[in-house]
Design an enzyme around this catalytic site. Structure first.
Site, PDB file in Angstrom:
ATOM      1  CB  ALA A 270      -1.126   0.429   1.426  1.00  0.00           C
ATOM      2  CB  ALA A 271       3.232   2.544   2.135  1.00  0.00           C
ATOM      3  N   PRO A 272       3.286   4.141  -0.341  1.00  0.00           N
ATOM      4  CG  PRO A 272       3.513   6.153  -2.024  1.00  0.00           C
ATOM      5  CD  PRO A 272       4.130   4.865  -2.475  1.00  0.00           C
ATOM      6  N   GLY A 273       0.554   5.036  -0.744  1.00  0.00           N
ATOM      7  CA  GLY A 273      -0.380   4.963  -0.223  1.00  0.00           C
ATOM      8  C   GLY A 273      -1.512   4.994  -1.221  1.00  0.00           C
ATOM      9  CE  LYS A 275      -0.053   2.730  -8.624  1.00  0.00           C
ATOM     10  NZ  LYS A 275       0.978   3.660  -7.307  1.00  0.00           N
ATOM     11  NE  ARG A 298       6.957   2.497   2.045  1.00  0.00           N
ATOM     12  CZ  ARG A 298       7.022   2.385   0.427  1.00  0.00           C
ATOM     13  NH1 ARG A 298       8.080   3.414   0.022  1.00  0.00           N
ATOM     14  NH2 ARG A 298       6.776   2.098  -0.457  1.00  0.00           N
ATOM     15  CG  ASP A 336       1.825   0.061  -7.271  1.00  0.00           C
ATOM     16  OD1 ASP A 336       1.881  -0.580  -8.371  1.00  0.00           O
ATOM     17  OD2 ASP A 336       2.091   0.835  -6.711  1.00  0.00           O
ATOM     18  CB  CYS A 389       6.690   2.402 -11.754  1.00  0.00           C
ATOM     19  SG  CYS A 389       7.545   1.841 -10.022  1.00  0.00           S
TER      20      CYS A 389
END
Length: 451
Positions: A270-273, A275, A298, A336, A389
């Protein structure tokens, strides 16, 4: 410049660069840590100057080191003590990139070396910088091109050699050069409206009133910043959470996931959040989102950001996304995945120097473990978006094939309305963006289903 204790700007910059190198922090995080011990009326101006130096030195590190190593005898800049190496890089950068008077650039660095080390090392650095003053970079590059064209491109555009080889193979020579050039351009800012507090039309009007030129994008709640007078982060609406800064392709992930009100969603990394919060906004704070991350620090930053954005349906969990298991299955999952970040070089130039083939192989094993764990946590008929990414096929299309052939997922034929399609036999069913084509991070997205 008035700071609360005596320290030269070059010392601050070398401190930040050394933290980035040794602890693998982002330049932003390293900057924050160093400036915690700095105060004074000039703090913000110095901070901005230091950030610009660090960003550009990280961007051009390969070329800077090429210049230094062309002059050094019997050693390499990478073999010097890290802090000393970074002081030398600062001197080379000022002299050859910023075109500061060589005598001034040399003197500024040598004074710091003398204070931090001793007279002998100060004389050593002084001699190297004096020699670099007369070094002809273009002639050296021309000679390198004749010997090794790939290494020439790697140095000229300051990218890892493996990356240059990879993008030429992936995109062809001309498009590879365009991507290398694009990665070195100034960062492009995108902002996403927070629908809990505003809407895209109101945000557009607010930005116009504050001398920010922005344009619509293929993602309905995201605006592209074209020009600005005041930095975006100083605007009141940013401080109050009316909008967030989020890359265009990154903001597309939540739309592809298409969460519905009341659903139970899992974010496995999840971090940095960005999405996570986007999904919360699309769900209008209904349902429940379990946001998992291995970094407690984070997660704490996410907690602070949640309050600013008015997000109330997210539960933060400190756990490993490869092994996390909940008692109940989830309707949808965001994965992600941690990756080589090879699509973010324009935004985070320091990541260019952190990965090699061996590290990437380890990252891929983590990605596959998270895919397997996502499948276990997903309801039957549940859906997952997988994104990275990264530009690499082995982190993207090959992982999707693994998810289909070895784990049991099915690939969803999502109607992507922008971007490019991917590679291999599943290429037409996945999304890709490239920095040189779409003016955002190079990105990958695929949608999967558990049937």
């Amino acid at each position: 410049m008035e700071l609360f204790y005596k320290i030269a700007l070059h010392e601050l910059i070398a401190d930040i660069l050394t933290i980035v190198d040794e602890r693998e922090y982002s330049s932003k995080n390293a900057l924050e840590r160093v400036f915690k011990r700095v105060s004074g009326k000039d703090k913000e101006r110095v901070r901005g100057l230091a950030h610009a130096y660090v960003f550009e030195i990280e961007k051009w590190k390969k070329k800077i080191d090429f210049i230094g190593n062309s002059v050094l005898k019997g050693t390499k800049i990478e073999e010097l003590e890290p802090y000393l190496a970074n002081l030398l890089r600062i001197g080379i950068f000022e002299m050859k990139f910023k075109k500061i008077n060589p005598a001034i650039a040399t003197d500024s660095v040598v004074r710091v070396v003398k204070e931090r080390y001793d007279l002998n090392r100060a004389k050593f650095i002084n001699a190297i910088l004096r020699e670099i003053e007369g070094f002809n970079v273009e002639n050296a590059l021309k000679s390198l091109k004749e010997r090794d064209k790939t290494e020439y491109l790697s140095v000229k555009f300051s990218h890892p050699r493996w990356y240059v080889e990879y993008v030429i193979d992936l995109l062809g020579y001309e498009n590879a050069i365009r991507l290398l050039l694009s990665n070195n351009k100034s960062q492009r800012y995108y902002i996403r409206v927070n629908p809990l507090k505003s809407d895209v039309d109101s945000l557009s009007e607010y930005l116009e009133e504050h001398d920010v030129r922005a344009a619509r994008t293929p993602v309905s709640d995201v605006l592209k910043v074209l020009d600005y007078e005041t930095p975006i982060t100083r605007l009141e609406w940013y401080k109050k959470g009316y909008f967030v800064i989020q890359d265009l392709a990154s903001a597309y992930v939540a739309h592809v996931l298409a969460p519905e009100k009341g659903e139970k969603i899992l974010d496995l990394a999840a971090a940095p959040g960005s999405k996570t919060f986007h999904v919360a906004h699309l769900m209008e704070n209904t349902g429940e989102i379990i946001a998992v991350d291995y970094s407690l620090e984070r997660l704490r930053k996410m907690e602070t950001k949640m309050k600013i954005l008015g997000v109330k349906n997210v539960k933060l969990v400190h756990a490993d996304g490869m092994t996390f298991k909940d008692m109940r299955k989830f309707d949808k999952i965001i994965l992600d995945a941690p990756c080589s970040s090879s699509g973010t070089y324009r935004q985070f130039p320091e990541v260019k120097w952190r990965f090699n083939e061996e590290k990437i192989k380890k990252v891929i094993q983590v990605q596959k473990a998270m895919i397997r764990n996502a499948f276990k946590n997903l309801k039957k008929e549940g859906e997952m978006t997988y994104s990275t990414c990264s530009i690499r096929i082995d982190e993207n299309e090959e992982n999707i094939k693994y998810a289909i052939e070895k784990v049991g997922f099915n690939l969803v034929a999502y109607p992507f309305n922008w971007g490019e399609r991917g590679f291999t036999e599943i290429g037409e069913m996945v999304f890709r963006s490239f920095t040189h084509l779409h003016d955002c991070n190079s990105f990958f997205i695929a949608k999967l289903k558990k049937e």
